[in-house]
Design a protein around this motif. Sequence first.
Motif, PDB file in Angstrom:
ATOM      1  N   GLY A 102       0.799  -1.099  -0.054  1.00  0.00           N
ATOM      2  CA  GLY A 102      -0.183  -0.023  -0.014  1.00  0.00           C
ATOM      3  C   GLY A 102       1.018   1.262   0.125  1.00  0.00           C
ATOM      4  O   GLY A 102       2.104   1.324  -0.053  1.00  0.00           O
ATOM      5  N   ALA A 103       0.238   2.452   0.073  1.00  0.00           N
ATOM      6  CA  ALA A 103       0.881   3.765  -0.073  1.00  0.00           C
ATOM      7  C   ALA A 103       1.746   3.923   1.423  1.00  0.00           C
ATOM      8  O   ALA A 103       1.298   3.405   2.566  1.00  0.00           O
ATOM      9  CB  ALA A 103      -0.112   4.900  -0.137  1.00  0.00           C
ATOM     10  N   LEU A 104       3.103   4.307   0.978  1.00  0.00           N
ATOM     11  CA  LEU A 104       4.022   4.347   2.193  1.00  0.00           C
ATOM     12  C   LEU A 104       3.929   5.574   2.878  1.00  0.00           C
ATOM     13  O   LEU A 104       3.617   6.542   2.209  1.00  0.00           O
ATOM     14  CB  LEU A 104       5.391   4.197   1.648  1.00  0.00           C
ATOM     15  CG  LEU A 104       5.677   2.832   1.149  1.00  0.00           C
ATOM     16  CD1 LEU A 104       7.110   2.664   0.877  1.00  0.00           C
ATOM     17  CD2 LEU A 104       5.280   1.723   2.139  1.00  0.00           C
ATOM     18  N   ALA A 105       4.044   5.820   4.169  1.00  0.00           N
ATOM     19  CA  ALA A 105       4.079   7.045   4.986  1.00  0.00           C
ATOM     20  C   ALA A 105       4.989   6.745   6.200  1.00  0.00           C
ATOM     21  O   ALA A 105       5.197   5.964   6.809  1.00  0.00           O
ATOM     22  CB  ALA A 105       2.394   7.349   5.355  1.00  0.00           C
ATOM     23  N   LYS A 106       5.417   8.170   6.776  1.00  0.00           N
ATOM     24  CA  LYS A 106       6.334   7.968   7.924  1.00  0.00           C
ATOM     25  C   LYS A 106       5.338   8.056   9.099  1.00  0.00           C
ATOM     26  O   LYS A 106       4.219   8.703   8.990  1.00  0.00           O
ATOM     27  CB  LYS A 106       7.025   9.278   7.725  1.00  0.00           C
ATOM     28  CG  LYS A 106       8.278   9.016   7.066  1.00  0.00           C
ATOM     29  CD  LYS A 106       9.492  10.168   7.284  1.00  0.00           C
ATOM     30  CE  LYS A 106       9.137  11.404   7.003  1.00  0.00           C
ATOM     31  NZ  LYS A 106      10.081  12.450   7.241  1.00  0.00           N
ATOM     32  N   ASP A 162      -0.103   1.407   3.639  1.00  0.00           N
ATOM     33  CA  ASP A 162      -1.518   1.509   3.768  1.00  0.00           C
ATOM     34  C   ASP A 162      -2.187   1.857   5.459  1.00  0.00           C
ATOM     35  O   ASP A 162      -2.822   1.203   5.937  1.00  0.00           O
ATOM     36  CB  ASP A 162      -2.193   0.211   3.394  1.00  0.00           C
ATOM     37  CG  ASP A 162      -3.769   0.403   3.366  1.00  0.00           C
ATOM     38  OD1 ASP A 162      -4.097   1.601   3.225  1.00  0.00           O
ATOM     39  OD2 ASP A 162      -4.291  -0.746   2.977  1.00  0.00           O
ATOM     40  N   GLU A 163      -1.378   3.036   5.936  1.00  0.00           N
ATOM     41  CA  GLU A 163      -1.848   3.375   7.399  1.00  0.00           C
ATOM     42  C   GLU A 163      -1.678   2.125   8.216  1.00  0.00           C
ATOM     43  O   GLU A 163      -2.372   1.947   9.247  1.00  0.00           O
ATOM     44  CB  GLU A 163      -3.137   3.864   7.262  1.00  0.00           C
ATOM     45  CG  GLU A 163      -3.288   5.104   6.434  1.00  0.00           C
ATOM     46  CD  GLU A 163      -4.545   5.704   6.273  1.00  0.00           C
ATOM     47  OE1 GLU A 163      -5.718   5.068   6.924  1.00  0.00           O
ATOM     48  OE2 GLU A 163      -4.979   6.865   6.228  1.00  0.00           O
ATOM     49  N   GLY A 164      -0.692   1.145   7.907  1.00  0.00           N
ATOM     50  CA  GLY A 164      -0.466   0.225   8.998  1.00  0.00           C
ATOM     51  C   GLY A 164      -1.011  -1.025   8.546  1.00  0.00           C
ATOM     52  O   GLY A 164      -0.518  -2.215   8.845  1.00  0.00           O
ATOM     53  N   ALA A 165      -2.170  -1.257   7.661  1.00  0.00           N
ATOM     54  CA  ALA A 165      -2.604  -2.073   7.213  1.00  0.00           C
ATOM     55  C   ALA A 165      -2.016  -3.314   6.379  1.00  0.00           C
ATOM     56  O   ALA A 165      -2.033  -4.585   6.224  1.00  0.00           O
ATOM     57  CB  ALA A 165      -4.032  -2.119   6.463  1.00  0.00           C
ATOM     58  N   GLY A 166      -1.041  -2.336   5.936  1.00  0.00           N
ATOM     59  CA  GLY A 166       0.108  -3.150   4.801  1.00  0.00           C
ATOM     60  C   GLY A 166       1.230  -3.351   5.482  1.00  0.00           C
ATOM     61  O   GLY A 166       2.398  -3.791   4.879  1.00  0.00           O
ATOM     62  N   ARG A 208       3.642  -7.023  10.691  1.00  0.00           N
ATOM     63  CA  ARG A 208       3.258  -7.417   9.388  1.00  0.00           C
ATOM     64  C   ARG A 208       1.688  -7.229   9.475  1.00  0.00           C
ATOM     65  O   ARG A 208       1.037  -7.223  10.229  1.00  0.00           O
ATOM     66  CB  ARG A 208       3.330  -9.004   9.000  1.00  0.00           C
ATOM     67  CG  ARG A 208       4.811  -9.631   9.119  1.00  0.00           C
ATOM     68  CD  ARG A 208       4.823 -10.786   8.842  1.00  0.00           C
ATOM     69  NE  ARG A 208       4.769 -11.394   7.280  1.00  0.00           N
ATOM     70  CZ  ARG A 208       4.168 -12.288   6.937  1.00  0.00           C
ATOM     71  NH1 ARG A 208       3.753 -13.370   7.725  1.00  0.00           N
ATOM     72  NH2 ARG A 208       4.245 -12.627   5.535  1.00  0.00           N
ATOM     73  N   GLY A 209       1.282  -6.705   7.967  1.00  0.00           N
ATOM     74  CA  GLY A 209      -0.016  -6.164   8.036  1.00  0.00           C
ATOM     75  C   GLY A 209      -1.002  -7.425   8.365  1.00  0.00           C
ATOM     76  O   GLY A 209      -0.789  -8.677   8.078  1.00  0.00           O
ATOM     77  N   GLY A 210      -2.211  -7.103   8.395  1.00  0.00           N
ATOM     78  CA  GLY A 210      -3.341  -8.281   8.615  1.00  0.00           C
ATOM     79  C   GLY A 210      -2.862  -8.895  10.097  1.00  0.00           C
ATOM     80  O   GLY A 210      -3.402 -10.229   9.970  1.00  0.00           O
ATOM     81  N   HIS A 211      -2.261  -8.356  10.896  1.00  0.00           N
ATOM     82  CA  HIS A 211      -2.080  -9.237  12.078  1.00  0.00           C
ATOM     83  C   HIS A 211      -1.260 -10.529  11.793  1.00  0.00           C
ATOM     84  O   HIS A 211      -1.448 -11.574  12.386  1.00  0.00           O
ATOM     85  CB  HIS A 211      -3.104  -9.461  13.069  1.00  0.00           C
ATOM     86  CG  HIS A 211      -3.895  -8.410  13.332  1.00  0.00           C
ATOM     87  ND1 HIS A 211      -3.588  -7.469  14.188  1.00  0.00           N
ATOM     88  CD2 HIS A 211      -5.156  -7.884  12.947  1.00  0.00           C
ATOM     89  CE1 HIS A 211      -4.476  -6.561  14.546  1.00  0.00           C
ATOM     90  NE2 HIS A 211      -5.435  -6.597  13.593  1.00  0.00           N
ATOM     91  N   ALA A 212      -0.374 -10.613  10.811  1.00  0.00           N
ATOM     92  CA  ALA A 212       0.421 -11.617  10.131  1.00  0.00           C
ATOM     93  C   ALA A 212       1.713 -11.752  10.834  1.00  0.00           C
ATOM     94  O   ALA A 212       2.613 -12.643  10.398  1.00  0.00           O
ATOM     95  CB  ALA A 212       0.451 -11.596   8.871  1.00  0.00           C
ATOM     96  N   GLY A 213       1.743 -11.578  11.991  1.00  0.00           N
ATOM     97  CA  GLY A 213       3.015 -11.626  13.094  1.00  0.00           C
ATOM     98  C   GLY A 213       3.976 -10.621  13.157  1.00  0.00           C
ATOM     99  O   GLY A 213       3.773  -9.374  12.501  1.00  0.00           O
ATOM    100  N   THR A 214       4.913 -10.592  13.993  1.00  0.00           N
ATOM    101  CA  THR A 214       5.834  -9.603  14.140  1.00  0.00           C
ATOM    102  C   THR A 214       7.404 -10.232  14.417  1.00  0.00           C
ATOM    103  O   THR A 214       7.556 -11.389  14.704  1.00  0.00           O
ATOM    104  CB  THR A 214       5.486  -8.955  15.748  1.00  0.00           C
ATOM    105  OG1 THR A 214       4.199  -8.343  15.761  1.00  0.00           O
ATOM    106  CG2 THR A 214       6.360  -7.932  16.042  1.00  0.00           C
TER     107      THR A 214
END
Length: 246
Positions: free
Chosen positions: A167-171, A188-192, A210-216
């Motif tokens: 998704g779109a990158l942001a700081k 994507d505002e953290g979703a990605g 990782r996006g979608g609660h797919a791990g840290t």
Amino acid sequence: MCVGAVAAVTSLAGCGGSTEDPDAGTNGVGKLSAPKIQSKSTRVAEAASAVRLSGTVVSKGHTYSLDMRLKAEGGTGSVTSKGQTFQLLRVGEQLFLKADSRFWTHDSGKGDGTPQKDGTPQPADEAAAAKLDGKYVKVPKGDPAYEQLSGFTDKDVLLEGMLTLHGALAKGERGKSGAVRTIRITGDEGAGGTLSVSLDGKPYPLRLDRGGHAGTLKLTDWNQDFPLQEPDKSEMVDYGEQLPTS
């Protein structure tokens, strides 16, 4: 000018004071755009000689806990899935797996003794599986498990897959990883996904949510070398062209 306590506090900057520069003493990447931060972080990660990657990954409904040390020549560490932990060791193209007897035993704890392609029996029963307890089992390159398992030991493959934000990158916010100052970038505002990049020294990636609660995952021990050698023959079992069924 600037008399009175209230005026002194609220108008400090206008009275000759200065706001602390958040980038003072850093590597400067905090001033860059999110895409440039990601690009710089990816380049230094790829150029690093070694890294330790630990944490959890959720993929296709399965959760894996990883603690792997990786470099160009191979990798070593542990993977836990479905309550079972196994060790992986790759030296060059030679891949080895070590686990306890429970890993090699069918869920029922019994096997049918069906021979493998090379004529050796499958170690599906408890007695046979016990012989593999704590032994390194060589994973043949032709076995379907080789590609999947070797991926856990490949620095380039893991970093390429893990460090990509979608998704779109942001700081995002600044923070710390231990004593190291960091800047976050999000997809994507953290979703990605959210990546924390070091502001001290080289801009290494230090943490990935990782996006979608797919791990840290945590990325540490950058450029810290570690020993990597094949197990002694007394510690190893070679089943030839096919792994035993587990």
